[in-house]
Design an enzyme around this catalytic site. Structure first.
Site, PDB file in Angstrom:
ATOM      1  N   SER A  63       0.897  -1.316  -0.015  1.00 20.55           N
ATOM      2  CA  SER A  63       0.386   0.152   0.127  1.00 20.55           C
ATOM      3  C   SER A  63       0.608   1.445   0.023  1.00 20.55           C
ATOM      4  CB  SER A  63      -0.742  -0.526   1.048  1.00 20.55           C
ATOM      5  OG  SER A  63      -0.147  -0.159   2.935  1.00 20.55           O
ATOM      6  N   LYS A 121      -6.254   4.577   8.193  1.00 22.15           N
ATOM      7  CA  LYS A 121      -5.002   5.070   7.811  1.00 22.15           C
ATOM      8  C   LYS A 121      -5.248   6.825   7.641  1.00 22.15           C
ATOM      9  CE  LYS A 121      -2.626   1.273   4.708  1.00 22.15           C
ATOM     10  NZ  LYS A 121      -2.514   0.804   4.119  1.00 22.15           N
TER      11      LYS A 121
END
Length: 349
Positions: free
Chosen positions: A242, A287
């Site tokens: 990611s 996140k």
């Protein structure tokens, strides 16, 4: 003993018993929470995250932070009290343990897969960054993995360069499967390879086996790249793909005289492929919280994660939708020029 006192004592003892049971009772769940963020333009643990040698680099400022999610360990026995606490928290997520650690895979296998994905994301980040800067990158098709028990085991090896299949040159990993599946199961395929361990080009005959009615040889082809100068990404204890987008941006910022952020704190996430396409990731809400807590003002969000991220955007954080590396570079241009009204937003549905 008065009845009221006895009732209170009984209730207290029952509560204590329930709490003890909750602490001792393990449940099949794991907890996810906002993890640390790392500035790809700066140092981490005493050394630059992105290190470039053999090519001119330029001063950078601001932040281009990659974000992470912290998860409980594979062997951690979460108890009922912890699970309830996580369910009630606004900043944590409690999920079935199999979401993070699938059945049939050991913790070591999960860690190895995450490490492989992280390594691949670094490679794609480098390719995408250099292509965006029109710097040529040489590539070749190689044997990425030889499956145990497959027809190619013992004949082909990881790292062998695949020059041709049945005399037809291959340019992309997908070409290998297309050429192999032209055969019927049981037929042989001729591979022209340059062995990873050295030596000249060879022609090797490999049998095929049936899988879902198609012929396969039991390998996974991959792309290997040769870079015109050295780019190292130094970041330990991080796994998964990611961070690809933010690594690409960090590389570009160091290779160009333009200060991409203009000194602004930007964070983001997203996978990236060799062509610069940004893909979705897991844990987007966590996140975003990690980015806000670290001080970010803008958060580069993969377009396929936008709907989920927009449901509960942390206060003070601006979500910016991106689908490609070019989208991210255009957004950073608007940010450093103060044209934030033009930024593509993640709409709330």
């Amino acid at each position: 003993m008065p009845r009221r006192t006895a009732t209170l004592l009984t209730s207290t003892l029952l509560l204590i018993a329930l709490l003890c049971a909750g602490v001792l009772m393990s449940v099949p769940y794991a907890e996810m929470s906002p993890g640390p963020t790392v500035n790809t333009l700066a140092e981490h643990d005493g050394e630059p995250v992105v290190q470039i040698s053999g090519h001119r680099t330029y001063p950078v400022s601001g932040h281009l932070n990659m974000t992470t999610v912290r998860v409980t360990g594979a062997d951690y026995p979460m108890n009922l009290i912890e699970a309830i606490s996580g369910w009630l928290s606004n900043d944590d997520q409690v999920v079935p343990r199999e979401t993070i650690y699938p059945k049939g895979q050991s913790a070591q296998q999960v860690d190895r897969q995450n490490a492989e994905e992280f390594t691949q994301s670094q490679d794609s980040a480098k390719v995408a960054a250099l292509r965006a800067l029109h710097i040529p990158v040489a590539s070749r098709v190689v044997v990425g993995t030889v499956l145990k028990g497959g027809a190619a085991e013992g004949t082909l090896h990881a790292g062998d360069v695949i020059d041709a299949v049945d005399g037809t040159p291959v340019k992309e990993p997908a070409d290998v499967a297309k050429l192999v599946t032209k055969h019927h199961p049981g037929q042989t395929v001729e591979f022209t390879v340059t062995p990873a361990k050295g030596g000249g080009q060879r022609r090797l005959t490999v049998g095929t086996k049936a899988q879902d009615g198609r012929a396969v040889v039991g390998i996974q082809a991959a792309a290997a790249h040769s870079f015109p100068f050295t780019i190292d990404i130094k970041l330990a204890d991080v796994g998964g793909p990611s961070a690809g987008l933010m690594f690409s941006l960090g590389i570009i910022d160091k290779l160009t005289p333009t200060d991409l952020t203009g000194g602004t704190f930007v964070a983001g996430t997203g996978t990236i492929d060799d062509d610069g396409k940004v893909g979705p990731i897991g844990g987007i809400a966590l996140k975003a919280i990690a980015a806000r807590d670290a001080g970010a003002r803008f958060f580069l969000t993969p377009k396929d994660n936008c709907a989920a991220a927009a449901k509960d955007t942390p206060a003070g954080l601006r979500l910016v939708k991106v689908g490609t590396l070019d989208d991210a570079l255009a957004a950073l241009k608007d940010i450093r020029e103060g044209k934030t009204g033009a930024l593509p937003a993640c709409p709330v549905h």
